[in-house]
Enzyme design. Sequence first.
Site, PDB file in Angstrom:
ATOM      1  N   GLU A   1      -6.150 -10.219  -1.874  1.00 60.94           N
ATOM      2  CA  GLU A   1      -6.739 -10.183  -0.514  1.00 60.94           C
ATOM      3  C   GLU A   1      -8.262 -10.210  -0.570  1.00 60.94           C
ATOM      4  O   GLU A   1      -8.935  -9.496   0.177  1.00 60.94           O
ATOM      5  CB  GLU A   1      -6.286  -8.921   0.242  1.00 60.94           C
ATOM      6  CG  GLU A   1      -4.792  -8.814   0.455  1.00 60.94           C
ATOM      7  CD  GLU A   1      -4.377  -7.679   1.407  1.00 60.94           C
ATOM      8  OE1 GLU A   1      -5.273  -7.073   2.030  1.00 60.94           O
ATOM      9  OE2 GLU A   1      -3.172  -7.429   1.517  1.00 60.94           O
TER      10      GLU A   1
ATOM     11  N   GLU B   1       0.817  -1.225   0.000  1.00 56.46           N
ATOM     12  CA  GLU B   1       0.000   0.000   0.000  1.00 56.46           C
ATOM     13  C   GLU B   1       0.849   1.271   0.000  1.00 56.46           C
ATOM     14  O   GLU B   1       0.691   2.136   0.854  1.00 56.46           O
ATOM     15  CB  GLU B   1      -0.961  -0.029   1.198  1.00 56.46           C
ATOM     16  CG  GLU B   1      -1.916  -1.209   1.133  1.00 56.46           C
ATOM     17  CD  GLU B   1      -2.915  -1.266   2.283  1.00 56.46           C
ATOM     18  OE1 GLU B   1      -2.735  -0.527   3.269  1.00 56.46           O
ATOM     19  OE2 GLU B   1      -3.872  -2.057   2.201  1.00 56.46           O
TER      20      GLU B   1
END
Length: 453
Positions: free
Chosen positions: A294, A182
């Site tokens: 995810e 991220e």
Amino acid sequence: MLRKYFATVMVLILLAAFGEEARAAGELPGQRPTTIPASPASIAFQSEGLRTHVDRVDIGIQVGGYDIFWTPGDGLLMPYVARESSMLLIGNNLKWAAPGVLTLRTARNEYNFAAADSLVAWAEARGMKIKAHTLVWGEALPAWLIGGGYSRDELLQILKEHIQTVVSRYKGRIHVWDVVNEAIDSNGAYKSNFWYEMIGPEYIELAFRWAHDADPSALLFMNEDGTEGLGTGSDEFLKKIQALVAKGVPIHGVGLETHVNLAYESGASTAKPAELAVNIQRLGAVGLQVHISEVDVRIAVPATPSDLSKQADVYTALYKTCADNKACTAFLMWGVTDKWSWIAGAFPGQGAALLLDEAYNPKPAYWALGGFLRVNTDKCFAWAESRFAEVLQPPNPAAATFDDFYYRYYPVTRNYVAVRQGNVYYWKPEEMPAPLPVISLKNCIDNATARGS
Ligand code: XIL
């Protein structure tokens, strides 16, 4: 040993009970789910497990450390993870300091590898690939680090030591590392996290180089959320990835997180299958692998039957997007049971995001995904049976352990073909009890598809 004994006895009982009748129907009893028990205290529902059908695309499940290390745990989670997935995703235990699990970086010169070591050994013992998450992230950092007043040079040294120590500890054992997590906003700009502020954007490139030096055989991934769909954000993200590749930075793949709701909304962006497909293709064109990394599909709770059926469609559409695009090599879910999902904490009022409910009962999404995967396997059975007709023989029921396999009985030729863990097997009596792998499931499916069957 006990399990084998049990399986053998079960097969004998089933054969005795159903005998030729079951065979005439084309399948032995027990192959397909019939009823779903209300509240299994162990793995009680009948399924061969998603992992049985894995060919090119690995099925991964994230374990956050809950069951083994997060008190109280429930002692149930890990067998389900083992049955369903070909890749264990270590989700929290290799973060520097994830809340609720054993802290990896307890102090400047201290590492506590107990939890991660156990998970790695657990997965290896089951022949699973391992994906580890994550070396560099702006969150889950210990107080001694962010409040330590370190200079840029010191932080470079600390980060380098961290990556060298952690990656080299598991050298040759971790298949994929999420090196950087991220780092890019959904608008495509660098996220202004601790590492970016203290070091500058080069922390990304340096992390990949240090990780590669520590384990040249590991695949190194950048993991990202909010850039699954199309728009300026994902265009910018792509440019940044292309720049890293052009510079010779050892990056081998990108994970697109894909935490979505029923409308495919993922934070500020969407993860619509058609857009995801374009992203996968264009990242693939740069020479990278892509993981849908995810997945969970959250629903406002309590979920209605109609929500659960929509959720099943979302799961299969996302999986199909990966399966249809050669660059996509793994479909990873952020957990397997709603009991241990992060969604309730992160998105209040929402939940029910995973394949199994809180009592480990399979939800419509589980059967939908399983059915979708089995279509390929079923295609391959017919091909394998014609290809190996001369050697295929009925198994010796006294020695076969059917519970490990997804299998099909051909009443006309009296042959069995089975798959397990990405291989197709047939039974040859003189070489029992070990069934022989004849071909990989991937090749079998490719052949079946080429033949148009
Ligand atoms: C989450 C974990 O699941 C939680 O247990 C933890 O408290 C917070 O982090 N994207 C990521 C993961 O890359 O690291 C996050 O994991 C979920 C979102």
